[in-house]
Design a protein around this motif. Structure first.
Motif, PDB file in Angstrom:
ATOM      1  N   GLN A 156     -13.739 -35.121  11.405  1.00 35.76           N
ATOM      2  CA  GLN A 156     -12.834 -36.154  11.381  1.00 35.76           C
ATOM      3  C   GLN A 156     -11.713 -36.347  12.470  1.00 35.76           C
ATOM      4  N   TYR A 182      -7.664 -37.856   4.765  1.00 39.27           N
ATOM      5  CA  TYR A 182      -9.000 -37.232   4.809  1.00 39.27           C
ATOM      6  C   TYR A 182      -8.834 -35.634   4.595  1.00 39.27           C
ATOM      7  N   VAL A 215     -12.728 -39.059   2.626  1.00 36.52           N
ATOM      8  CA  VAL A 215     -12.130 -39.949   3.269  1.00 36.52           C
ATOM      9  C   VAL A 215     -11.665 -40.786   2.383  1.00 36.52           C
ATOM     10  N   TYR A 259     -17.311 -45.522  10.581  1.00 38.89           N
ATOM     11  CA  TYR A 259     -16.934 -45.715   9.131  1.00 38.89           C
ATOM     12  C   TYR A 259     -17.652 -46.864   8.491  1.00 38.89           C
TER      13      TYR A 259
END
Length: 362
Positions: A80, A192, A207, A227
Motif C-alpha cells: 500500500q 489501510y 483497505v 483500486y
C-alpha cells in the motif's frame, strides 16, 4: 490451555484463543460442507457469504459510515505504500507525509518513487520519541492527500487525535492499532492495515476508503495495482486470501463479544496502564522511551541501564515462556506488543517477572 506462550510478538501477533479454538473446530468441515474453507471456491456462495459478512461486520464496528467500501487485498501494508500514490498521487499533485517514525518513513520513501511529496510535519528532531504536531498543517492547494501512520510499532508512539485536513483526503496506515479503540472513520479518505496484528493472520491487507477515491485509478496502471479493479469486483478479481478473511471475520465477532471498540479500548488501556506504571515506578531500572503523552497502548518500548542487562532480561524471560520482548533490531531495547488479543493475564505475568528481575539484578 496451560501451555500457551506469553506472546508479545509485534506481528504476526497473538490471536484470541477463542478464535483459534473455533477455527480448529471448523477446520476440516466448514458449516457441513465437507470441506475446509481453504479448499472451496472463492466464487462459491459459501465463501462469498463469509467474505461479504466480514466487510459488513467491519463497517458496522466503525459505525456504518455511508459512502465507504472495504477491499481485501494482499501484499501487506508495504504494498500500500506504493499502491496508494500510484492511484491517488496524479500528475500536478503533491502528497503530504507526516514523519513519525520508521514505518512512516518507509511509506514516504515509496511515494517519492511515484510523484511529488512534502513533509507535512515531523518529529525527527526528537528521534521520533513523540508524535509530530499536526494541529496546524500548511497544505499546498495541489495536495492530493495527507498520509500519517497512526501507531509506530518500532518506536512505540501513537496519535491521540487526528488532524482536520478539510477537503484534502486524510490517509492513515493503521496496521498496528486498527480497532484498538473507537475512531471516526468520516475523518479519513482511506485507511489501510495489514491484518497480522489486530485483525487476523498474515496474508490479508484491508483497505477502507471513500468510494470516490476507488473509482478513477489512472488508466496506465497494471490491472492488479488499480483500486478500481478490486472495488468493481468486490475484492474477488483474483483469488483472495480466503482463510485469512474467514479468520478476520471470527476476530471481528470476538471484538463484538468484548463490548465492541469501547470495550476493547477499556481493556487495552487497563493493560497498558499496568505495564507503564511498572516501568515508571521502577526507580529508573526500567525507562520508558516515549514521551508519556504520546505512548502507544499497543507497543510498549523501554530500556534498561545497559544492552547487556537487556540481553539478560530477554534470555531469562524466554526461559519463563515470554516471547517477543526484544526490541526491533533498528532501535534495540525492549518492546512488549500488547495488541487486542493479548490477555490481561499475560501483562500481569510480565509485570511479575519484571519485578522479580529487578529484585535479582537491580
Amino acid at each position: 490451555m496451560s501451555n500457551r506462550a506469553f506472546n508479545f510478538n509485534a506481528g504476526p501477533a497473538a490471536l484470541p484463543l477463542e478464535v483459534l479454538e473455533r477455527a480448529q473446530a471448523e477446520f476440516v468441515d466448514f458449516q457441513g460442507t465437507g470441506m475446509s474453507i481453504m479448499e472451496m471456491s472463492h466464487r462459491g456462495a459459501v465463501y462469498e457469504g463469509v467474505h461479504n459478512d466480514t466487510a459488513s461486520r467491519l463497517l458496522k464496528l466503525l459505525g456504518n459510515p455511508s459512502g465507504y467500501q472495504v477491499l481485501f487485498l494482499q501484499g501487506g501494508a508495504s504494498t500500500q505504500f506504493a499502491m496508494l500514490p500510484m492511484n491517488l498521487l496524479t500528475e500536478g499533485k503533491t502528497a503530504g507525509y507526516v514523519k513519525s517514525g520508521s514505518w512512516a518513513n518507509k511509506a514516504l520513501k515509496e511515494a517519492k518513487l511515484i510523484g511529488d511529496t512534502f513533509i507535512a510535519s515531523s518529529s525527527e528532531e526528537d528521534k521520533y520519541m513523540s508524535t509530530p504536531d499536526v494541529s496546524r498543517l500548511q497544505l499546498p492547494e495541489n495536495t492530493a492527500y495527507v498520509h500519517l501512520t497512526s501507531n509506530e510499532t518500532i518506536e512505540g508512539t501513537q496519535f491521540r487525535e487526528f488532524p482536520d485536513t478539510g477537503s484534502v483526503p486524510l490517509i492513515a496506515d493503521m496496521s498496528s492499532d486498527i480497532l484498538c479503540r473507537p475512531f471516526d472513520l468520516n475523518q479519513f479518505g482511506l485507511v489501510y492495515a495489514g491484518a497480522q496484528k489486530n485483525l487476523g493472520p498474515s496474508g490479508l491487507t484491508v483497505v477502507i476508503a471513500r468510494e470516490e477515491l476507488l473509482k478513477n485509478s489512472p488508466k496506465h496502471l497494471p490491472t492488479m495495482f488499480r483500486y478500481d479493479t478490486h472495488a468493481e469486483s468486490n475484492s474477488l478479481y483474483n483469488t483472495p486470501p480466503s482463510f485469512s478473511v474467514y479468520m478476520m471475520n471470527e476476530v471481528l465477532k470476538w471484538i463484538e463479544e468484548q463490548g465492541s471498540l469501547e470495550g476493547i479500548e477499556e481493556k487495552n488501556r487497563e493493560k497498558a496502564d499496568l505495564l507503564y506504571q511498572t516501568i515508571d515506578n521502577s526507580g529508573g531500572f526500567y525507562r520508558g522511551c516515549v514521551h508519556p503523552e504520546d505512548r502507544s497502548i499497543m507497543n510498549v518500548t523501554f530500556r534498561m541501564a545497559s544492552e547487556e542487562l537487556e540481553k539478560l532480561f530477554v534470555k531469562e524471560s524466554e526461559k519463563e515462556g515470554f516471547v517477543g520482548l526484544k526490541g526491533h533490531r533498528s532501535v534495540g531495547g525492549l518492546r512488549a506488543s500488547i495488541y487486542n488479543a493479548v490477555p490481561y493475564g499475560s501483562i500481569k505475568a510480565l509485570v511479575d517477572f519484571m519485578n522479580q528481575f529487578q529484585k535479582s539484578h537491580g
